[in-house]
Structures are given as structure tokens and as C-alpha cells.
Enzyme design. Sequence first.
Site, short mmCIF file in Angstrom:
data_model
loop_
_atom_site.label_atom_id
_atom_site.label_comp_id
_atom_site.label_asym_id
_atom_site.label_seq_id
_atom_site.Cartn_x
_atom_site.Cartn_y
_atom_site.Cartn_z
N PHE A 83 0.84 -1.20 0.00
CA PHE A 83 0.00 0.00 0.00
C PHE A 83 0.87 1.24 0.00
CE2 PHE A 83 -1.91 3.53 2.27
CZ PHE A 83 -3.15 3.66 1.67
N LEU A 124 3.96 -0.87 3.75
CA LEU A 124 3.33 0.44 3.79
C LEU A 124 4.32 1.54 3.43
CD1 LEU A 124 1.36 0.09 7.17
CD2 LEU A 124 0.48 -0.30 4.86
N GLU A 125 4.01 2.32 2.40
CA GLU A 125 4.75 3.54 2.08
C GLU A 125 3.80 4.70 2.34
OE1 GLU A 125 7.05 3.80 -1.52
OE2 GLU A 125 7.06 1.61 -1.73
N LEU A 126 4.07 5.46 3.39
CA LEU A 126 3.09 6.44 3.87
C LEU A 126 3.64 7.87 3.76
CD1 LEU A 126 1.88 4.30 6.90
CD2 LEU A 126 1.04 4.30 4.55
N THR A 150 11.07 -0.96 -0.56
CA THR A 150 11.05 -1.13 -2.01
C THR A 150 12.39 -0.64 -2.56
OG1 THR A 150 9.99 1.02 -2.33
CG2 THR A 150 8.54 -0.89 -2.22
#
EC number: 1.2.1.3
Length: 467
Positions: free
Chosen positions: A209, A232-234, A445
Amino acid sequence: MSAEVITTISPTTNEPIITRNGISAEELNLLPDVATRAFQSWRTTSLADRQNIIKKALKVLADKQDDLAMELTVQMGRPIAYTGKEIATAIKRAEYLLKISDEVLKDTDGEAEKGFKRFIRKVPVGPVLIIFAWNYPYLILVNALIPALLCGNTVILKPSPQTPTIVEQVSKAFSEAGLPQGVIQYFHSGSPTIIESIVRNPKVSLVCFTGSVAGGLAVQRAASDRIVNVGLELGGKDPAYVRGDVDISWAAEEIVDGAVFNSGQSCCSIERVYVDEKIHDEFVAAVQNVLKGYRLGDPLEKETHVGPVISKRSKETIKAHIKDALDKGAKNATPENETFSNLPEKGNFVAPTLLTNVDHSMTVMKDETFGPVIPVMKVKDDAEAVKLMNDSEFGLTASIWTKDTEKGYELCEQVEAGTVFVNRCDFPSPDLAWTGWKNSGKGVTLSRFGFEQFVKLKSFHLKDYPK
């Protein structure tokens, strides 16, 4: 019949430009089944064949770069002078991941011992759900899609309703490249209930996400009742520290670009600037000089540097951050610029805004603004700068600007962020791990480590027959 109709609103005009049918609950349930069936054959496809298909798909996208750039500008408002570069950068990033995939995915030998063979193999996890954002959709998608496919996984893609055609273009490119049916699927949805449902599906083996902290927490909660990894990349509130030894004009130009590019709508945009008090006034004057040369306006015009922000809600949030700062004693130091003071009547345009006399009691120094705002705060020394840089719930990137690169490296070691820069900012390098600390996310990533979430390890322990 579809459960919803999704309408994309132009950030430039606030008028509807695209509609898509959302997926129904019944249709949604079929996606993991198809992905699971396709996985059985795709996982056995050789790495060389997977690489060749990806190379062909990248060529299809490269040949359509101008058309894809126009779609991006229309849907999310980044000026046309820059959107083509996202396509080109995404392709280069994918090519790097292709280049390292043979080495990254090869078996790892165990200790040598006569009569035994031991090794560790990286095998695909299965169907992967990739939910990605609108602000850099091609770049964000490449981060997960390319390693997922190289590792032998199938994928289900959920794009932002703001940029619906990106997933359609990518899927079509891979189809033209010969990717077997079912390896890539996608669906459109603006419904949290739909997204939660597919996250909970036991046939989904990994969730990736990219988006807001609130969105990431919702996905994590939905996945919490089963054993599945969630990447999670927020968000970010990325700081820059300008030491007193820099070339001030150069630093000002770089930092304005890092703060204002894409209208500040990047998780790694510079959102806080700390400046040595000895050069503070000169730096502010240099930033003003840079901003005088910026042009805000229609993103379809090649001369435009700054387009609209994505939505009315985003515009209101940015203005609220500015107002909070001014109410608490900040000064609006934005220079005169005709395009800043004569905003287009339609659309979500926010002029780049330079704020001084800011402090950490202000929202603009604590919460993610996600807009073209440059708050500048005086600091007396390196120690105060590092302390303030670390005073945040976020930890995505941070930058130190100094002629003394060794000192910059020393300070970077003290900064709490997944990526630290000296004399650079806002640049995810494909050979380095892209990872968020604190509330900026979890998982990795890019780089060789960006493959790890897409595989599980299988150890082989083989002994010669003793007779």
C-alpha cells in the site's frame, strides 16, 4: 451491475473528466481466484522469460510516453513540462531492477560438506495486492509491480480514483508484451469496504500500500486477523538543514525545487527548512529571488512550473496550515509574483508560500502539508538542527546542505529517517532501499532489498544416499 460509479475530477477545473465503474463484491471475489490459477503457471516460467516480457512492456510504455504524460497532466495536474520525465524515470527504475534480478534471485549456498548439498531458494509468495497513489503513479507502481513479477508472483492492482487510466495503460502494455492472462488484474474502487474485503481474502499473499497514514492503518487493521505481510509507504514531513557554509543562492534554488515541485505533493518533498541563524536572512532573500521566477498556471502550458493541487480538500488543508502559522506569529515572506497573486478562477490552485518566524507549535511544522509551502526556521547550531529534524512522527527522508560533506555525513548518522541526503533531496535512487521510519511506513522497495517482501525462503537439505 457495478456497486459504484467513480468520477475523476480535474484538479485544474474541478469538473468531471473520467468515469469508471467500480467493482462489485461478487466480481471482487473472483480476482484472487483468477490470480491463484495464473500463479500456478507463472511461478514456473523461467526468470529469463519473465525478464523478456517486462522488457517488451517497458518498450510499449516508452513508445507512448507523450500520450501517457498528457493523461497524467490532465488527471492529476502536474505541468506537462515534467510528466514525461516520470514515465522515463519509471522505465529506468524498472530497467535497474531487471538488471539486478539474476543476482538477487539466485540460490544461496549453505556450508560445503562432503555428501551433502544445502541451499536456500527464493520462491514467490503468491497473488500480490498493490494499492497505489495518484501523485507519482508510474513510479510508485514500478516499485512493487516489477519485482513482484520478476519473482514469479501474480498481481492485483488498485489505482487511485484520481488516475484511473494508469493501470489500464500498464495492463495493456504487458498484454501486448505477451504476459499470460490473469497474471495482472486490476479493479477500480473508491470504497473502503471493498478494499478491506480483498485485503482479508486468504488467497492474497502480500499487500503493498502507498498512500496516507490513515489509509495505511486501515489496510493494516483489515489484514490483522490473518498471517500476511503488509508493506506500507506512507507520509512524510521531510526536513532540510542549511548550514552556514553553503553557497546560499545554489542551496535556495535546490530547496525551492525540493519543496515546490509537483506542487509539494510528494511524500519526500521538503516540508521543513532549518537554517543557520548566521545566514538566515540571506537565505530567505535568495529563496524569494528564486520564487520570483516561478510561474503558476495552466499545467498544459509548457512554461508552467506549478499547477494545481489535487483537490478542494487538499487546498483547504494547505490554507489551514498557513493560517495556523500566521495566527501564531509566522510571517508570510512570499515575494511579489504576478502568477501567484492572480490565480486561475477555476481549479485548486495554491500559490507557493514562504513562511518565516515559524516554530514547532505550528501545524505547518508538525503535520504533513502536502503542498507548496516553505516554512523556514532559524537554528543556532548543528545540535539544535538535528534535534528539531528528529522532532517528528515521520521519518522518510532528510537532507543536510553543506560544503563540509564529512560533517554532513556525520549529521546524517544522527537523523532519524530511512533515507538521508547531503546536498540533494527528493530523489529515490533505485540502488538504495526506499523505506520509511516511524509513521512513514514499514517494509522496503527498490534496491536488492526491495525484492525480499515478494519472496519466501525455502531451504533445501539434500544428503547423498548412504548405500
